[in-house]
Design a protein around this motif. Structure first.
Motif, PDB file in Angstrom:
ATOM      1  N   ARG A 254      44.196  58.177  87.334  1.00  0.00           N
ATOM      2  CA  ARG A 254      45.007  57.011  87.008  1.00  0.00           C
ATOM      3  C   ARG A 254      46.370  57.515  86.556  1.00  0.00           C
ATOM      4  O   ARG A 254      46.447  58.450  85.760  1.00  0.00           O
ATOM      5  N   SER A 255      47.426  56.927  87.070  1.00  0.00           N
ATOM      6  CA  SER A 255      48.785  57.379  86.775  1.00  0.00           C
ATOM      7  C   SER A 255      48.950  58.855  87.114  1.00  0.00           C
ATOM      8  O   SER A 255      49.732  59.572  86.487  1.00  0.00           O
ATOM      9  N   GLY A 256      48.175  59.318  88.115  1.00  0.00           N
ATOM     10  CA  GLY A 256      48.262  60.692  88.567  1.00  0.00           C
ATOM     11  C   GLY A 256      47.445  61.678  87.766  1.00  0.00           C
ATOM     12  O   GLY A 256      47.534  62.886  88.000  1.00  0.00           O
ATOM     13  N   PHE A 265      44.227  54.049  76.290  1.00  0.00           N
ATOM     14  CA  PHE A 265      44.913  52.967  75.583  1.00  0.00           C
ATOM     15  C   PHE A 265      44.359  51.598  75.970  1.00  0.00           C
ATOM     16  O   PHE A 265      44.119  50.748  75.114  1.00  0.00           O
ATOM     17  N   GLU A 266      44.152  51.381  77.259  1.00  0.00           N
ATOM     18  CA  GLU A 266      43.674  50.068  77.700  1.00  0.00           C
ATOM     19  C   GLU A 266      42.260  49.781  77.203  1.00  0.00           C
ATOM     20  O   GLU A 266      41.906  48.627  76.955  1.00  0.00           O
ATOM     21  N   SER A 267      41.455  50.817  77.022  1.00  0.00           N
ATOM     22  CA  SER A 267      40.096  50.612  76.527  1.00  0.00           C
ATOM     23  C   SER A 267      40.076  50.113  75.089  1.00  0.00           C
ATOM     24  O   SER A 267      39.059  49.584  74.622  1.00  0.00           O
ATOM     25  N   ALA A 268      41.201  50.271  74.380  1.00  0.00           N
ATOM     26  CA  ALA A 268      41.267  49.889  72.971  1.00  0.00           C
ATOM     27  C   ALA A 268      41.933  48.544  72.736  1.00  0.00           C
ATOM     28  O   ALA A 268      42.117  48.141  71.588  1.00  0.00           O
ATOM     29  N   VAL A 269      42.297  47.835  73.796  1.00  0.00           N
ATOM     30  CA  VAL A 269      43.036  46.573  73.636  1.00  0.00           C
ATOM     31  C   VAL A 269      42.260  45.565  72.795  1.00  0.00           C
ATOM     32  O   VAL A 269      42.834  44.862  71.956  1.00  0.00           O
ATOM     33  N   ALA A 288      52.328  54.524  79.492  1.00  0.00           N
ATOM     34  CA  ALA A 288      53.324  53.474  79.273  1.00  0.00           C
ATOM     35  C   ALA A 288      52.717  52.082  79.451  1.00  0.00           C
ATOM     36  O   ALA A 288      52.932  51.188  78.617  1.00  0.00           O
ATOM     37  N   GLU A 289      51.947  51.871  80.511  1.00  0.00           N
ATOM     38  CA  GLU A 289      51.336  50.561  80.749  1.00  0.00           C
ATOM     39  C   GLU A 289      50.287  50.251  79.686  1.00  0.00           C
ATOM     40  O   GLU A 289      50.224  49.131  79.155  1.00  0.00           O
ATOM     41  N   GLY A 290      49.458  51.234  79.391  1.00  0.00           N
ATOM     42  CA  GLY A 290      48.419  51.014  78.392  1.00  0.00           C
ATOM     43  C   GLY A 290      48.988  50.740  77.018  1.00  0.00           C
ATOM     44  O   GLY A 290      48.473  49.892  76.278  1.00  0.00           O
ATOM     45  N   ALA A 318      57.324  54.907  77.814  1.00  0.00           N
ATOM     46  CA  ALA A 318      56.699  54.007  76.838  1.00  0.00           C
ATOM     47  C   ALA A 318      57.742  53.161  76.122  1.00  0.00           C
ATOM     48  O   ALA A 318      57.532  51.970  75.864  1.00  0.00           O
ATOM     49  N   LEU A 319      58.884  53.746  75.813  1.00  0.00           N
ATOM     50  CA  LEU A 319      59.966  52.994  75.172  1.00  0.00           C
ATOM     51  C   LEU A 319      60.587  51.997  76.146  1.00  0.00           C
ATOM     52  O   LEU A 319      60.859  50.847  75.791  1.00  0.00           O
ATOM     53  N   GLU A 320      60.820  52.434  77.373  1.00  0.00           N
ATOM     54  CA  GLU A 320      61.462  51.573  78.364  1.00  0.00           C
ATOM     55  C   GLU A 320      60.603  50.371  78.728  1.00  0.00           C
ATOM     56  O   GLU A 320      61.117  49.278  78.987  1.00  0.00           O
TER      57      GLU A 320
END
Length: 352
Positions: A254-256, A265-269, A288-290, A318-320
């Motif tokens: 994922r994301s390379g 990160f997404e698993s912790a939403v 960045a997405e997560g 992540a900032l952008e």
């Protein structure tokens, strides 16, 4: 994945240092079709490499760990002391060589990749061009000296956990971060981009250097205060499961990357209000997405600042994307994370 980072003028000049002619030829073959790079020389040992560096002024080296006349670690230590330059370590993923590769990263190498096994040689080094372009643009001056004795006092945990994503330059950054954590630190999960044998050696190294307990994450392992769990990599991603516990997920990159920061990160939403996340130095956009999803769900999110990042790719993304609230210097990151995971009455005892 294409990476456009580099020294900024013309193609990146690469010197290959390896005692194996086969490996040197394979690396040259992988790089010769990429217009961003030019191989300026090959050296079979560090003594030959030393003269080539003087004569050819390469932008980046690939360096083997085990070589005749002088091993890679000794050569790297001298190089970083006398003529610092970006180095990517290339090592077989045996226990001993993996440990040496992690030591090389601690000495100042920008990244490390594994040598392909004999039956996988035709498929080896497919991502090396991107890694070398990124390494050539690395900020070697961004390294933060590790200071002994800088630890918080009277930390009172508020129930929040820490999630960390890192890549290129992450060995040094994570060591700096965890040296600022107390033995009773908040539960911490880390996804670092690295081959699995190197990750195992890295976890063992950290466990002997920092106050918290550090180990590779295992399926179903509880996430507890005072413990740091690192994604084991290989065929699996690290995710957060109810409990909370560690979950290891088989899956594509994922994301390379595998392990992927985005997946962690997404698993912790669903637990976002109980999460503090940070993205440290690294190439690309993983995390960045997560992080954007985490922040939208109520997590507190930080990113390493440009000045202290070896490669400011992942933190910048992540900032952008709006996931990270603000950029924080590496030297202050542990104190910031502890302030967000500690009770108000304990914050006066945090030093960083």
């Amino acid at each position: 994945m294409r990476v456009d980072q580099g020294p900024g003028r013309g193609p990146v000049r690469v010197l290959i240092v390896d005692d194996s002619r086969t490996i040197r030829q394979l690396i040259r073959h992988r790089l010769q079709g990429d217009p961003r790079l030019v191989v300026v020389g090959e050296a079979e040992d560090p003594l030959v490499a030393r003269e080539m560096i003087r004569n050819l002024s390469p932008d980046v080296l690939t360096l083997d760990v085990e070589m005749p006349r002088m091993n890679g670690l000794e050569f790297l230590e001298r190089l970083m002391r006398l003529r610092p330059m970006p180095v990517v370590m290339i090592s077989t993923e045996t226990h001993e060589n993996s440990r040496s590769a992690i030591e090389a990263l601690a000495l100042g190498a920008v990244d490390c990749i594994g040598k392909p096994a004999a039956d996988r040689l035709p498929y080896g080094f497919r991502e090396l061009a991107d890694i070398l372009v990124s390494a050539a643009g690395a900020r070697l001056q961004g390294r933060v000296p590790h200071r002994a004795g800088v630890t918080p006092r009277d930390f009172l945990w508020n129930g929040k956990m820490v999630l960390v994503g890192s890549s290129t330059g992450g060995v040094d950054a994570l060591e700096c971060l965890l040296r600022g954590f107390p033995a009773d630190c908040p539960p911490t999960l880390i996804t670092q981009h690295m081959p699995p044998a190197f990750l195992a050696s890295f976890a063992r190294r950290l466990d002997g250097l920092v106050a918290p307990r550090v180990a590779l994450a295992e399926e179903g392992a509880p996430i507890r205060q005072g413990e740091v769990r690192i994604a084991p990599g290989g065929t699996r991603h690290l995710a957060l499961a109810p409990g909370p516990t560690c979950r290891l997920l088989e899956g594509e990159k994922r994301s390379g990357h595998r392990p992927s920061v985005d997946i962690l990160f997404e698993s912790a939403v669903s637990l976002a209000p109980k999460v503090v996340a940070t993205v440290l130095t690294g190439m690309g956009r993983d995390g960045a997405e997560g992080m954007a999803a985490l922040r939208a769900a109520g997590a507190r999110c930080l990113a390493q600042d440009q000045a202290s990042s070896v490669v400011w790719g992942m933190p910048r993304a992540a900032l952008e994307m709006g996931g990270a609230e603000r950029a924080v210097p590496l030297a202050r990151m542990s104190a910031e994370l502890l302030a967000l995971t500690g009770r108000q009455s304990a914050r006066s005892g945090v030093r960083g």
